[in-house]
Motif scaffolding. Structure first.
Motif, short mmCIF file in Angstrom:
data_model
loop_
_atom_site.label_atom_id
_atom_site.label_comp_id
_atom_site.label_asym_id
_atom_site.label_seq_id
_atom_site.Cartn_x
_atom_site.Cartn_y
_atom_site.Cartn_z
N GLU A 283 24.35 -33.46 39.03
CA GLU A 283 24.73 -32.10 38.64
C GLU A 283 26.00 -32.16 37.79
O GLU A 283 26.77 -33.12 37.88
N PRO A 284 26.23 -31.13 36.98
CA PRO A 284 27.47 -31.10 36.19
C PRO A 284 28.70 -31.22 37.09
O PRO A 284 28.80 -30.53 38.11
N GLU B 7 24.48 -27.79 28.69
CA GLU B 7 23.76 -26.59 29.09
C GLU B 7 22.53 -26.37 28.18
O GLU B 7 22.57 -26.70 26.98
N GLN C 125 21.43 -23.75 26.77
CA GLN C 125 21.69 -22.90 25.62
C GLN C 125 22.40 -23.64 24.49
O GLN C 125 22.55 -23.08 23.38
N ASP C 126 22.87 -24.87 24.76
CA ASP C 126 23.52 -25.67 23.72
C ASP C 126 22.56 -26.66 23.08
O ASP C 126 22.98 -27.54 22.32
#
Length: 811
Positions: free
Chosen positions: A615-616, A685, A687-688
């Motif tokens: 995970e981030p 992410e 969206q990036d």
């Protein structure tokens, strides 16, 4: 015995020399006799079988003053007389680290009393030998004395090849090193004379000079006794007596010589306490002020100060000399402004300094005249040094080792102090010889440290602190201060798809060989990672390579690929300790359970990769076993400490690495190198990331430009639109032209940079071409290379990926 004979058989008029059989004893690091020559058997009365393996102090004339008439047995204490310097026992028990000499009287069975001259030379190196002890029978020198001889000034021990112990040839080769004041040519001459006789000898002469030579000279005492006998006969005949005055003068000379020897022994004990060049220079300067001189200025070659090598040969007027130390008894600050430490300058040919550094011999100036003071001062621009040097006595001594001048010392005495004389010149030369060897050791250590650091820096990568979707911090610690290079390494490699390869490896062994192997394996990993091989396949290929390189190539390796878009680690292990994964959500840490695999180079063992979801904000810690393994302690203790310290919160990645190092280094006992790599897996992410499939139609290049322009506008990166459209158009056009059947994939990733990747199913990588004025193709990649921040291409399982990066505009 030959006396005053040259090699061609001619008899010299002035030199007086002789040869006496010499006892040779070698003492090991335990203080036991490891070699006992036939000369030692004759001199000390013990057979070789009795002596080998026995404590040297039981067999050699050590210390213990006894009454003149007391009997002294061979295996008891020996009577040392005259108190010249240190006794032999001090050398034998390891308290002295420099040459020493002396005399002793002992009683040998069936021979009555024997007077012995001895020399003790400490030996350094990897072998077991610690001390070379030479001994000679004073009586043999007395037997050779003749009334018309002028008397012997020196007695110089020589060492031959014919001593039948394993280190004999090496010791003979190192004669000039054991006796630093002796040149290589002089050493070769003495060894050549020794070989004529076939056994070790003692050579005495008026002309030779070696360290700790008993300058009191045995034949001189024989002369004194003869003069006393002549004086007694003269007194019986009523003739005038001058013997008392003569003896008084000789006693004063003897006292002066004894003081010089004590001074040299004291200086030898005060210098060379470390291998730090700067500290050694200060020790040498402070050792002579104020006892021997009032001012001591030390100059070293520029390359010596820089820790660099330099070409052999005599210095010249262009050689730069750094003033590295000034020690004096004048008022504070008087010398600092005129001759500051750190200044570098050449020296003209007319100066005594140039004469000293080119001849390698001391230069004595009883008094610096006004004219000489003016000539010396002319070298110092806008600074008048004449008041500091004029009318002082000066001695310039070379600091040299192995016949190479490393520097020189300028010694000055106040005008009211007695001038330097010839005895001072001899003492200064002896002092410089010892200081030169110490400085050379420090110089070589500094040079080797510099080479080692340069080698290690060149082999360890300089990893950027940020890669796509992750932050990275690293640490490397050498295993020992004397071995700055090793086989541990870490690395990171940029992969297609915004992925990053993380590597830690450890070549078995230490030193330059391991470092060289590490360099080869690291280069191989870099090359195979650029081909985007899966982790297990990469280790398989690396194992095959190690076997082809040789049987000595053994290493452990941990190879991980981080995909920040998928949030996944793919890891394969080759005999390495497992990594630690620190979870961001609850701060817990765990050792990842991986198939261990066999070390690289074993061969025939399969490797298996494991996929781990991350995970981030999660952190992965990879290190070599030198960090967690301590001799005599279970490695599980170190791994537990690693997990605990890795989970501790820290302000930054660097602080987190330092915290781990401190937690594990405080246990002590670490002997191995340490490589540590920590990566914080930030992720990218959704969206990036933007991706499109492009049909194999040349008209699709226009659609690619349009979707890129639209996406950059949505990301607020419209200022990159024109450049990005142009470069995307070039890559998509090439991909459509060369693809076989599968659609082209276009992907944009927004991170610290704008990354654009174009995938197709053609395996041939593109190359930059030189396009002529009439060529229709060949300019596209040159445009990409000119406008992009960075670009590249790599093969994939399905074909290839061509990518470029653009720097994000400042907000």
């Amino acid at each position: 015995m030959d006396r005053g004979t040259e090699s061609d058989g001619a008899v010299t008029e002035h030199a007086v020399s002789g040869r006496i059989p010499l006892a040779v004893v070698v003492v090991d690091r335990e203080g036991l006799v490891s070699h006992w020559s036939s000369g030692a058997r004759r001199l000390f009365g013990a057979a070789k079988e009795e002596a080998i393996g026995r404590p040297a102090v039981d067999l050699l004339p050590v210390s213990g003053a006894l009454p003149e008439d007391d009997d002294v047995s061979l295996y008891g204490a020996y009577s040392a007389y005259d108190g010249l310097g240190h006794d032999l026992e001090t050398s034998l028990d390891g308290r002295l680290y420099y040459p020493a000499a002396g005399r002793a009287r002992l009683t040998v069975p069936e021979r009555d009393r024997v007077d012995v001259l001895w020399w003790a030379y400490p030996l350094v190196g990897p072998g077991p030998e610690r001390m070379l002890v030479l001994g000679a029978d004073v009586g043999r020198l007395q037997e050779e004395d003749r009334d018309d001889d002028p008397g012997y000034e020196r007695v110089a021990p020589g060492f031959a090849l014919h001593t039948d112990f394993p280190g004999a040839e090496e010791l003979a080769r190192r004669l000039p090193e054991i006796l630093p004041s002796m040149s290589v040519e002089e050493g070769a001459r003495i060894v050549g004379q020794i070989l004529e006789l076939g056994y070790p000898v003692l050579e005495f002469s008026q002309n030779d000079r070696v360290p700790v030579t008993p300058d009191w000279g045995v034949p001189r005492r024989v002369e004194r006794r003869a003069r006393r006998e002549r004086a007694a006969r003269a007194a019986a005949q009523g003739l005038p007596l001058a013997q008392e005055h003569t003896d008084e003068v000789e006693d004063l000379e003897y006292a002066a010589v004894r003081e010089r020897l004590e001074f040299l022994n004291e200086v030898s004990g005060r210098i060379g306490t470390s291998l730090d060049l700067a500290r050694t220079v200060i020790e040498v300067s402070r050792a002579v002020v104020p006892r021997f001189t009032d001012v001591a200025g030390t100059y070293l070659r520029e390359q010596v100060v820089a820790g660099e090598g330099f070409a052999e040969g005599v210095p010249d007027t262009t050689t730069m000399w750094h003033r590295v130390a000034i020690e004096h008894t004048d008022e504070p600050g008087r010398w600092d402004d005129v001759v500051p430490v750190g200044e570098a300058m050449p020296f003209p040919a007319h100066t005594p300094f140039f004469q000293c550094m080119t001849t390698g011999e001391p230069v004595l100036v009883p008094r610096i005249s006004e004219q000489m003071g003016h000539a010396i001062a002319s070298q110092f621009e806008k600074r008048d040094i004449r008041p500091l040097i004029t009318h002082r006595s000066m001695l310039v001594v070379p600091l040299k080792a192995r016949n190479v001048v490393l520097g020189f010392m300028i010694l000055l005495r106040h005008p009211e102090r007695v001038e330097f004389n010839d005895m001072d010149r001899v003492t200064g030369a002896e002092l410089a010889a010892r200081a030169g060897l110490v400085l050379d050791n420090a110089r070589m250590y500094t040079y080797q440290e510099s080479v080692a650091e340069t080698l290690q820096d060149s082999m360890l990568p300089h990893i950027p602190p940020r890669m796509a979707g992750c932050d990275i911090a690293t640490r490397y610690l050498p295993g020992t201060l004397l071995g700055r290079v090793g086989g541990d390494w870490f690395d990171s490699v940029k992969l297609p798809g915004a992925r990053t390869a993380l590597v830690v490896g450890d070549v078995m062994g230490h030193g330059l060989n391991s470092a060289a192997m590490m360099g080869q394996l690291r280069t191989a990993v870099q090359t195979m990672a650029a081909l985007d091989l899966p982790p297990a396949q990469l280790l398989r290929n690396l194992d095959d390579l190690a076997q082809r390189l040789g049987d000595t190539y053994l290493a452990t390796c941990l190879y991980a690929v981080y995909d920040p878009i998928a949030g996944e680690l793919q890891i394969a292990n080759a005999g390495h300790i497992p990594p630690v994964l620190v979870r961001a959500d609850d701060g817990r840490s765990e050792l990842l359970d991986l198939p261990t695999g066999a070390p690289i180079g074993v061969g025939g063992v399969p490797f298996e990769a494991v996929r781990v979801r991350v995970e981030p904000g999660d952190r992965i810690v990879m290190c070599t076993d030198g960090l967690v393994e301590v001799r005599g302690e279970d490695i599980g203790v170190g791994l537990a400490t690693l997990c605990e310290s890795a989970a501790h919160p820290a302000a930054s990645m660097d602080d987190a690495c330092d915290m781990i190092i401190r937690a594990l280094n405080t246990r002590g006992g670490r002997k191995d190198d340490v490589a540590l790599l920590m990566a914080r897996l930030n992720g990218i992410e959704p969206q990036d990331v933007a991706a499109w499939r492009i049909a194999l139609d040349p008209a699709e290049a226009g659609r690619a430009r349009a979707v890129v322009r639209e996406q950059l506008h949505a990301w607020g990166l419209a200022r990159l639109g024109d450049t990005a459209e142009l470069l995307v158009s070039e890559l998509v056009t090439n991909a459509v032209r060369h693809s076989h059947s599968r659609p082209v994939e276009l992907r944009l990733v927004r991170g610290d940079t704008l990354l654009c990747e174009v995938d197709d199913d053609a395996h041939d990588l593109p190359n930059l071409l030189h396009a002529g004025p009439l060529d229709e193709t060949g300019r596209g990649l040159r445009v990409v290379s000119t406008l992009a921040r960075e670009w590249g291409a790599s093969r994939t399982n399905a074909g290839k990926t061509v990518w470029f990066e653009l720097t994000l505009p400042r907000r």
